[in-house]
Write an enzyme that holds these catalytic residues in place. Structure first.
Site, mmCIF file in Angstrom:
data_model
loop_
_atom_site.group_PDB
_atom_site.id
_atom_site.type_symbol
_atom_site.label_atom_id
_atom_site.label_comp_id
_atom_site.label_asym_id
_atom_site.label_seq_id
_atom_site.Cartn_x
_atom_site.Cartn_y
_atom_site.Cartn_z
ATOM 1 C CE1 TYR A 79 13.106 8.606 3.627
ATOM 2 C CE2 TYR A 79 15.269 9.293 2.836
ATOM 3 C CZ TYR A 79 14.168 8.455 2.744
ATOM 4 O OH TYR A 79 14.133 7.469 1.782
ATOM 5 C CE LYS B 108 14.496 5.511 4.585
ATOM 6 N NZ LYS B 108 13.815 4.210 4.448
HETATM 7 P P1 NAP Z 1 6.523 5.180 -2.051
HETATM 8 O O1 NAP Z 1 6.378 5.010 -3.509
HETATM 9 O O2 NAP Z 1 6.125 6.450 -1.410
HETATM 10 O O3 NAP Z 1 5.744 3.972 -1.339
HETATM 11 C C1 NAP Z 1 5.771 3.889 0.064
HETATM 12 C C2 NAP Z 1 5.163 2.569 0.503
HETATM 13 O O4 NAP Z 1 5.244 2.508 1.938
HETATM 14 C C3 NAP Z 1 3.693 2.461 0.144
HETATM 15 O O5 NAP Z 1 3.413 1.117 -0.176
HETATM 16 C C4 NAP Z 1 2.993 2.860 1.433
HETATM 17 O O6 NAP Z 1 1.720 2.259 1.611
HETATM 18 C C5 NAP Z 1 3.946 2.262 2.457
HETATM 19 N N1 NAP Z 1 3.793 2.866 3.781
HETATM 20 C C6 NAP Z 1 3.930 4.169 4.138
HETATM 21 N N2 NAP Z 1 3.715 4.321 5.448
HETATM 22 C C7 NAP Z 1 3.418 3.091 5.938
HETATM 23 C C8 NAP Z 1 3.089 2.584 7.212
HETATM 24 N N3 NAP Z 1 3.019 3.390 8.285
HETATM 25 N N4 NAP Z 1 2.826 1.266 7.347
HETATM 26 C C9 NAP Z 1 2.883 0.437 6.283
HETATM 27 N N5 NAP Z 1 3.208 0.858 5.039
HETATM 28 C C10 NAP Z 1 3.463 2.160 4.874
HETATM 29 O O7 NAP Z 1 8.049 4.931 -1.600
HETATM 30 P P2 NAP Z 1 9.276 4.267 -2.384
HETATM 31 O O8 NAP Z 1 9.964 5.320 -3.132
HETATM 32 O O9 NAP Z 1 8.838 3.035 -3.067
HETATM 33 O O10 NAP Z 1 10.221 3.898 -1.142
HETATM 34 C C11 NAP Z 1 10.278 2.614 -0.568
HETATM 35 C C12 NAP Z 1 11.411 2.585 0.452
HETATM 36 O O11 NAP Z 1 12.643 2.913 -0.181
HETATM 37 C C13 NAP Z 1 11.225 3.607 1.581
HETATM 38 O O12 NAP Z 1 11.719 3.080 2.787
HETATM 39 C C14 NAP Z 1 12.094 4.757 1.126
HETATM 40 O O13 NAP Z 1 12.520 5.558 2.201
HETATM 41 C C15 NAP Z 1 13.232 4.023 0.480
HETATM 42 N N6 NAP Z 1 13.972 4.840 -0.474
HETATM 43 C C16 NAP Z 1 13.378 5.338 -1.594
HETATM 44 C C17 NAP Z 1 14.131 6.100 -2.463
HETATM 45 C C18 NAP Z 1 13.569 6.683 -3.731
HETATM 46 O O14 NAP Z 1 14.311 7.390 -4.425
HETATM 47 N N7 NAP Z 1 12.333 6.426 -4.080
HETATM 48 C C19 NAP Z 1 15.468 6.378 -2.183
HETATM 49 C C20 NAP Z 1 16.026 5.863 -1.034
HETATM 50 C C21 NAP Z 1 15.277 5.082 -0.194
HETATM 51 P P3 NAP Z 1 0.364 3.011 1.082
HETATM 52 O O15 NAP Z 1 0.429 2.947 -0.420
HETATM 53 O O16 NAP Z 1 -0.727 2.211 1.654
HETATM 54 O O17 NAP Z 1 0.463 4.422 1.585
#
Ligand code: NAP
Length: 250
Positions: free
Chosen positions: A157, A161
């Site tokens: 990851y 990133k």
């Molecule tokens: P999440 O709740 O797990 O949601 C992930 C989203 O990505 C879902 O809509 C999922 O779609 C979609 N997805 C996964 N694989 C995919 C693919 N191959 N093609 C198209 N869509 C795909 O994640 P989140 O926490 O909201 O994170 C969103 C972004 O922020 C990510 O890039 C993550 O790395 C980044 N981020 C998050 C955090 C955190 O603390 N949450 C921190 C740093 C960075 P489905 O629902 O259809 O599976």
């Protein structure tokens, strides 16, 4: 900022849940027509679209696995046919497959790189052609605090990133004179499905490392993404913005 994105066409990848759903909702509230991309959660994506429409906005859901160039092509073909342009691309979709490097399977490494890094390449490449023709466009890439701070069990990851931050800088340089801005946002610990397990197992320890004294919300991230989509950020490109309650500077 209401109305700041009127008439803009936006694609938000991974917008069925979490941060992406908040970004899609926010961009729509600013007046953009939003394409809510998702991988498998059709019902959740439709619910995001319905909520946007109930609030008076415009949105549609579109399934595409962004790690697959053919599916990304189908997504952009659809959007260009329906709307004739793409003004805003938010590369938000991402996954985790955390495990210590000694137990990390090739498949865990590869899938995280394919979705989190190569997916951004496929979508950015597809968006840049129409944006370059229009001599305007905004791309916002969701990286992570893991790009700049080590995290045990996150070698795949973190590599993806960190790659996003470097990709953002390089791409921004290539298109700066075409009126296109490319920036990255680095969330800290945001309460979503992605962080549920860690929060349950080690929430207190994580919280102790956040100077703001609370976990982030998807809306905390959506605000800066929205700013990076408006003309207020026209002179900002190639940058990486941390949204982490001070976690990365503690
Ligand atoms: P999440 O709740 O797990 O949601 C992930 C989203 O990505 C879902 O809509 C999922 O779609 C979609 N997805 C996964 N694989 C995919 C693919 N191959 N093609 C198209 N869509 C795909 O994640 P989140 O926490 O909201 O994170 C969103 C972004 O922020 C990510 O890039 C993550 O790395 C980044 N981020 C998050 C955090 C955190 O603390 N949450 C921190 C740093 C960075 P489905 O629902 O259809 O599976």
């Amino acid at each position: 900022m209401s109305g700041a994105l009127t008439d803009k066409i936006a694609i938000v990848t991974g917008a069925s849940r979490g941060i992406g759903a908040a970004i899609a909702t926010r961009l729509a509230a600013e007046g953009a027509t939003v394409v809510v991309n998702y991988a498998g959660s059709e019902d959740a994506a439709n619910a995001v679209v319905a909520a946007i429409q109930e609030a008076g906005g415009t949105a549609e859901a579109f399934q595409a696995d962004i790690s697959d160039p053919a599916q990304v092509k189908a997504l952009f073909d659809h959007v260009l046919k329906a709307y004739e342009r793409v003004d805003l691309l938010v590369n938000n979709a991402g996954i985790v497959k955390d495990t210590l490097i000694l137990t990390m399977r090739e498949a865990d490494w590869q899938r995280v790189l394919d979705v989190n890094l190569s997916g951004i390449f496929h979508c950015t490449k597809a968006a840049l052609r129409p944006m370059m023709r229009a001599r305007a466009g905004k791309i916002v890439n969701l990286a992570s605090i893991s790009a700049i701070r080590g995290g045990r069990g996150q070698a795949n990851y973190a590599a993806a990133k960190g790659g996003i931050v470097s990709f953002t800088r390089a791409t921004a340089l290539e298109v700066a004179d075409r009126g296109i801005q490319v920036n990255a946002v680095l969330p800290g610990f945001i309460e979503t499905d992605m962080t549920k397990v860690v929060q349950r197992r080690a929430g207190d320890q994580v919280l102790a490392r956040i100077p703001a004294g609370r976990f982030g919300t998807p809306d905390d991230v959506a605000g800066i993404v929205a700013f990076l989509c408006t003309t207020d950020s026209d002179y900002v490109t190639g940058q990486a913005f941390s949204v982490d309650g001070g976690m990365s500077v503690a």
